[in-house]
Design an enzyme around this catalytic site. Structure first.
Site, PDB file in Angstrom:
ATOM      1  N   ASP A  85     -10.161 -28.795   0.989  1.00 34.04           N
ATOM      2  CA  ASP A  85      -9.559 -29.370  -0.204  1.00 34.04           C
ATOM      3  C   ASP A  85      -9.183 -30.827   0.041  1.00 34.04           C
ATOM      4  OD1 ASP A  85      -6.952 -28.085  -2.485  1.00 34.04           O
ATOM      5  OD2 ASP A  85      -8.546 -29.584  -2.731  1.00 34.04           O
ATOM      6  N   GLU A 107      -3.421 -23.731  -4.992  1.00 35.82           N
ATOM      7  CA  GLU A 107      -3.914 -24.365  -3.752  1.00 35.82           C
ATOM      8  C   GLU A 107      -3.033 -23.959  -2.585  1.00 35.82           C
ATOM      9  OE1 GLU A 107      -3.807 -28.462  -4.910  1.00 35.82           O
ATOM     10  OE2 GLU A 107      -5.961 -28.491  -5.255  1.00 35.82           O
TER      11      GLU A 107
END
Ligand code: DER
Length: 204
Positions: A85, A107
């Site tokens: 990410d 996330e």
């Protein structure tokens, strides 16, 4: 090299960590997009197989579906091998600011469930310390009386510049009404930085 080209370089480098059979956390944002595209391409070429993706946003979910990446979720796969990410800021200790793209909760849940969390950034994201960019730290709060909660958050950091990140994190999370914040402390295991002079891989 443009910032976008640097993002792509960092993303492709991170995908070198992906092995067939892995359960992967798929990040969100303009940098992670390149990594997800690359994973889809390698699957299509048969260079990768038996990958299961756990998306960190609806947007990444849709992207992965369009690429034919098999998807699942944390309920079915509570332990992931690797997440890739982007980040908004990276400090010298690999602490991150994330969430300016608006998907920090998923996330943080997905990336907190991974053995390895590889962060991909162009060099513009490197900061001396979290909050250095002067931009706000994203905080997700519940809609109920959100102005009340926003006021209390404001009061927490009236004029204190964030020194002890853990203390700041605890103070934010103690406020009833706060869901999660965008400081990802001690979570990244590797940060891949693409710059004008090349790629740097920083390990925890
Ligand atoms: O919002 C997010 O958490 C994104 O990952 C963000 O931190 C990075 O987005 P970018 O790769 O588009 O800069």
């Amino acid at each position: 090299l443009t910032q976008d080209e640097l993002k792509k370089i960092a993303a492709y480098k991170a995908v070198e960590f992906v092995e067939s059979g892995m359960v992967l956390g798929l990040g969100t944002g303009s940098t992670a997009k390149y990594a997800v595209d690359r994973i889809g391409e390698l699957l299509r070429q048969g260079k990768l197989n038996n990958i299961i993706g756990i998306p960190t946003s609806k947007k990444t979910h849709e992207q992965a579906v369009s690429l034919g990446i098999p998807l699942s979720d944390l309920d079915s796969h509570p332990f992931l091998d690797l997440a890739i990410d982007g980040a908004d800021e990276v400090d010298p200790y690999l602490n991150l600011v994330k969430g300016r793209g608006g998907s920090l909760l998923r996330e943080k849940m997905v990336e907190g469930a991974c053995k390895k969390f590889v962060v991909i950034v162009d060099e513009s994201k490197l900061v001396k310390h979290v909050g250095a960019s002067g931009l706000a730290i994203p905080v997700e709060i519940v809609p109920f009386c959100w102005k009340f909660t926003a006021q209390r958050l404001q009061a927490l950091f009236e004029d204190a510049d964030i020194g002890d990140l853990k203390a700041a994190s605890d103070a934010i999370l103690r406020l009833a009404g706060v869901v999660e914040h965008g400081m990802f402390l001690d979570m990244a295991t590797t940060v891949i930085v693409a710059g004008e002079l090349g790629i740097t891989v920083k390990n925890k």
